[in-house]
Motif scaffolding. Structure first.
Motif, PDB file in Angstrom:
ATOM      1  N   ILE A   1      -2.793  12.053  11.650  1.00 23.93           N
ATOM      2  CA  ILE A   1      -2.272  11.559  12.924  1.00 23.93           C
ATOM      3  C   ILE A   1      -3.415  11.088  13.809  1.00 23.93           C
ATOM      4  O   ILE A   1      -3.328  10.029  14.447  1.00 23.93           O
ATOM      5  N   GLN A   2      -4.510  11.830  13.841  1.00 24.25           N
ATOM      6  CA  GLN A   2      -5.668  11.419  14.649  1.00 24.25           C
ATOM      7  C   GLN A   2      -6.253  10.112  14.129  1.00 24.25           C
ATOM      8  O   GLN A   2      -6.605   9.226  14.911  1.00 24.25           O
ATOM      9  N   HIS A   3      -6.356   9.968  12.817  1.00 24.60           N
ATOM     10  CA  HIS A   3      -6.851   8.713  12.231  1.00 24.60           C
ATOM     11  C   HIS A   3      -5.956   7.539  12.628  1.00 24.60           C
ATOM     12  O   HIS A   3      -6.443   6.458  12.960  1.00 24.60           O
ATOM     13  N   LEU A   4      -4.639   7.760  12.584  1.00 27.99           N
ATOM     14  CA  LEU A   4      -3.708   6.691  12.934  1.00 27.99           C
ATOM     15  C   LEU A   4      -3.760   6.364  14.428  1.00 27.99           C
ATOM     16  O   LEU A   4      -3.662   5.200  14.820  1.00 27.99           O
ATOM     17  N   GLU A   5      -3.953   7.376  15.263  1.00 28.75           N
ATOM     18  CA  GLU A   5      -4.119   7.137  16.705  1.00 28.75           C
ATOM     19  C   GLU A   5      -5.379   6.304  16.953  1.00 28.75           C
ATOM     20  O   GLU A   5      -5.379   5.386  17.782  1.00 28.75           O
ATOM     21  N   ASN A   6      -6.444   6.628  16.221  1.00 33.11           N
ATOM     22  CA  ASN A   6      -7.685   5.853  16.355  1.00 33.11           C
ATOM     23  C   ASN A   6      -7.474   4.414  15.909  1.00 33.11           C
ATOM     24  O   ASN A   6      -7.989   3.476  16.541  1.00 33.11           O
ATOM     25  N   ALA A   7      -6.695   4.222  14.832  1.00 26.78           N
ATOM     26  CA  ALA A   7      -6.390   2.864  14.350  1.00 26.78           C
ATOM     27  C   ALA A   7      -5.599   2.107  15.414  1.00 26.78           C
ATOM     28  O   ALA A   7      -5.836   0.920  15.657  1.00 26.78           O
ATOM     29  N   LYS A   8      -4.671   2.790  16.046  1.00 29.59           N
ATOM     30  CA  LYS A   8      -3.878   2.179  17.113  1.00 29.59           C
ATOM     31  C   LYS A   8      -4.784   1.710  18.262  1.00 29.59           C
ATOM     32  O   LYS A   8      -4.594   0.617  18.809  1.00 29.59           O
ATOM     33  N   MET A   9      -5.780   2.504  18.593  1.00 27.33           N
ATOM     34  CA  MET A   9      -6.738   2.114  19.642  1.00 27.33           C
ATOM     35  C   MET A   9      -7.535   0.880  19.210  1.00 27.33           C
ATOM     36  O   MET A   9      -7.799  -0.011  20.018  1.00 27.33           O
ATOM     37  N   ARG A  10      -7.895   0.819  17.922  1.00 28.10           N
ATOM     38  CA  ARG A  10      -8.622  -0.349  17.426  1.00 28.10           C
ATOM     39  C   ARG A  10      -7.751  -1.602  17.502  1.00 28.10           C
ATOM     40  O   ARG A  10      -8.255  -2.684  17.808  1.00 28.10           O
ATOM     41  N   VAL A  11      -6.453  -1.452  17.264  1.00 26.71           N
ATOM     42  CA  VAL A  11      -5.532  -2.585  17.404  1.00 26.71           C
ATOM     43  C   VAL A  11      -5.539  -3.046  18.859  1.00 26.71           C
ATOM     44  O   VAL A  11      -5.662  -4.244  19.146  1.00 26.71           O
ATOM     45  N   MET A  12      -5.416  -2.108  19.776  1.00 24.79           N
ATOM     46  CA  MET A  12      -5.391  -2.452  21.204  1.00 24.79           C
ATOM     47  C   MET A  12      -6.702  -3.095  21.653  1.00 24.79           C
ATOM     48  O   MET A  12      -6.707  -3.972  22.521  1.00 24.79           O
ATOM     49  N   ASN A  13      -7.807  -2.678  21.041  1.00 23.98           N
ATOM     50  CA  ASN A  13      -9.129  -3.234  21.389  1.00 23.98           C
ATOM     51  C   ASN A  13      -9.480  -4.474  20.573  1.00 23.98           C
ATOM     52  O   ASN A  13     -10.589  -4.996  20.672  1.00 23.98           O
ATOM     53  N   LYS A  14      -8.529  -4.900  19.739  1.00 27.27           N
ATOM     54  CA  LYS A  14      -8.670  -6.100  18.907  1.00 27.27           C
ATOM     55  C   LYS A  14      -9.838  -6.024  17.911  1.00 27.27           C
ATOM     56  O   LYS A  14     -10.490  -7.016  17.618  1.00 27.27           O
ATOM     57  N   VAL A  15     -10.095  -4.825  17.414  1.00 31.35           N
ATOM     58  CA  VAL A  15     -11.124  -4.662  16.390  1.00 31.35           C
ATOM     59  C   VAL A  15     -10.561  -4.035  15.116  1.00 31.35           C
ATOM     60  O   VAL A  15     -11.319  -3.702  14.200  1.00 31.35           O
ATOM     61  N   TYR A  16      -9.236  -3.902  15.056  1.00 36.02           N
ATOM     62  CA  TYR A  16      -8.602  -3.347  13.861  1.00 36.02           C
ATOM     63  C   TYR A  16      -8.827  -4.298  12.694  1.00 36.02           C
ATOM     64  O   TYR A  16      -8.714  -5.511  12.829  1.00 36.02           O
ATOM     65  N   GLY A  17      -9.182  -3.738  11.547  1.00 38.95           N
ATOM     66  CA  GLY A  17      -9.358  -4.552  10.347  1.00 38.95           C
ATOM     67  C   GLY A  17     -10.756  -5.125  10.209  1.00 38.95           C
ATOM     68  O   GLY A  17     -11.018  -5.909   9.311  1.00 38.95           O
ATOM     69  N   ILE A  18     -11.653  -4.717  11.095  1.00 37.81           N
ATOM     70  CA  ILE A  18     -13.045  -5.160  11.024  1.00 37.81           C
ATOM     71  C   ILE A  18     -13.899  -3.960  10.632  1.00 37.81           C
ATOM     72  O   ILE A  18     -13.835  -2.903  11.263  1.00 37.81           O
ATOM     73  N   CYS A  19     -14.689  -4.124   9.598  1.00 39.55           N
ATOM     74  CA  CYS A  19     -15.539  -3.042   9.095  1.00 39.55           C
ATOM     75  C   CYS A  19     -16.561  -2.644  10.151  1.00 39.55           C
ATOM     76  O   CYS A  19     -17.233  -3.489  10.737  1.00 39.55           O
ATOM     77  N   ARG A  20     -16.696  -1.349  10.395  1.00 40.13           N
ATOM     78  CA  ARG A  20     -17.641  -0.865  11.408  1.00 40.13           C
ATOM     79  C   ARG A  20     -19.093  -0.933  10.935  1.00 40.13           C
ATOM     80  O   ARG A  20     -20.003  -0.853  11.752  1.00 40.13           O
ATOM     81  N   GLU A  21     -19.317  -1.107   9.644  1.00 42.65           N
ATOM     82  CA  GLU A  21     -20.676  -1.202   9.112  1.00 42.65           C
ATOM     83  C   GLU A  21     -21.140  -2.649   8.958  1.00 42.65           C
ATOM     84  O   GLU A  21     -22.260  -2.980   9.314  1.00 42.65           O
ATOM     85  N   THR A  22     -20.261  -3.481   8.397  1.00 40.23           N
ATOM     86  CA  THR A  22     -20.665  -4.853   8.061  1.00 40.23           C
ATOM     87  C   THR A  22     -20.136  -5.899   9.047  1.00 40.23           C
ATOM     88  O   THR A  22     -20.573  -7.041   9.013  1.00 40.23           O
ATOM     89  N   ASN A  23     -19.184  -5.498   9.886  1.00 47.64           N
ATOM     90  CA  ASN A  23     -18.496  -6.414  10.809  1.00 47.64           C
ATOM     91  C   ASN A  23     -17.732  -7.516  10.090  1.00 47.64           C
ATOM     92  O   ASN A  23     -17.386  -8.521  10.689  1.00 47.64           O
ATOM     93  N   LYS A  24     -17.469  -7.321   8.799  1.00 48.73           N
ATOM     94  CA  LYS A  24     -16.648  -8.255   8.033  1.00 48.73           C
ATOM     95  C   LYS A  24     -15.205  -7.747   8.046  1.00 48.73           C
ATOM     96  O   LYS A  24     -14.945  -6.576   8.314  1.00 48.73           O
ATOM     97  N   LEU A  25     -14.271  -8.657   7.729  1.00 47.67           N
ATOM     98  CA  LEU A  25     -12.867  -8.262   7.681  1.00 47.67           C
ATOM     99  C   LEU A  25     -12.611  -7.318   6.516  1.00 47.67           C
ATOM    100  O   LEU A  25     -13.216  -7.441   5.452  1.00 47.67           O
ATOM    101  N   ILE A  26     -11.697  -6.386   6.744  1.00 43.10           N
ATOM    102  CA  ILE A  26     -11.228  -5.490   5.697  1.00 43.10           C
ATOM    103  C   ILE A  26     -10.000  -6.164   5.078  1.00 43.10           C
ATOM    104  O   ILE A  26      -9.103  -6.599   5.799  1.00 43.10           O
TER     105      ILE A  26
END
Length: 82
Positions: free
Chosen positions: A35-60
């Motif tokens: 649930i915490q992981h999914l909440e964090n994913a939801k925040m990434r969606v809101m911040n428009k960074v969902y689906g972007i790798c945090r290491e490479t900055n490439k799309l997942i």
């Protein structure tokens, strides 16, 4: 049945209850973590960074996100971590 036999059976029941309790606690812990992981994913969606790798900055890739919706690393970065 002797008192000694009854005590042995009671001890086995107590052990079974403990194992079951630990199993349920483990499952609950895993659910809270998911649930915490999914909440964090939801925040990434809101911040428009969902689906972007945090290491490479490439799309997942979509396939990865479908399998692991809370993924923060693309396959390339994940394999480097292993």
């Amino acid at each position: 049945m002797s008192d000694n036999d009854a005590t042995k059976i009671k001890g086995l029941d107590d052990g079974t209850g403990t194992v079951e309790s630990e199993r349920l606690q483990t499952m609950a812990s895993r659910q809270r973590k998911l649930i915490q992981h999914l909440e964090n994913a939801k925040m990434r969606v809101m911040n428009k960074v969902y689906g972007i790798c945090r290491e490479t900055n490439k799309l997942i890739f979509k396939e990865r996100l479908k399998a692991v919706p809370h993924a923060t690393l693309n396959i390339e970065a994940k394999q480097k971590k292993l």
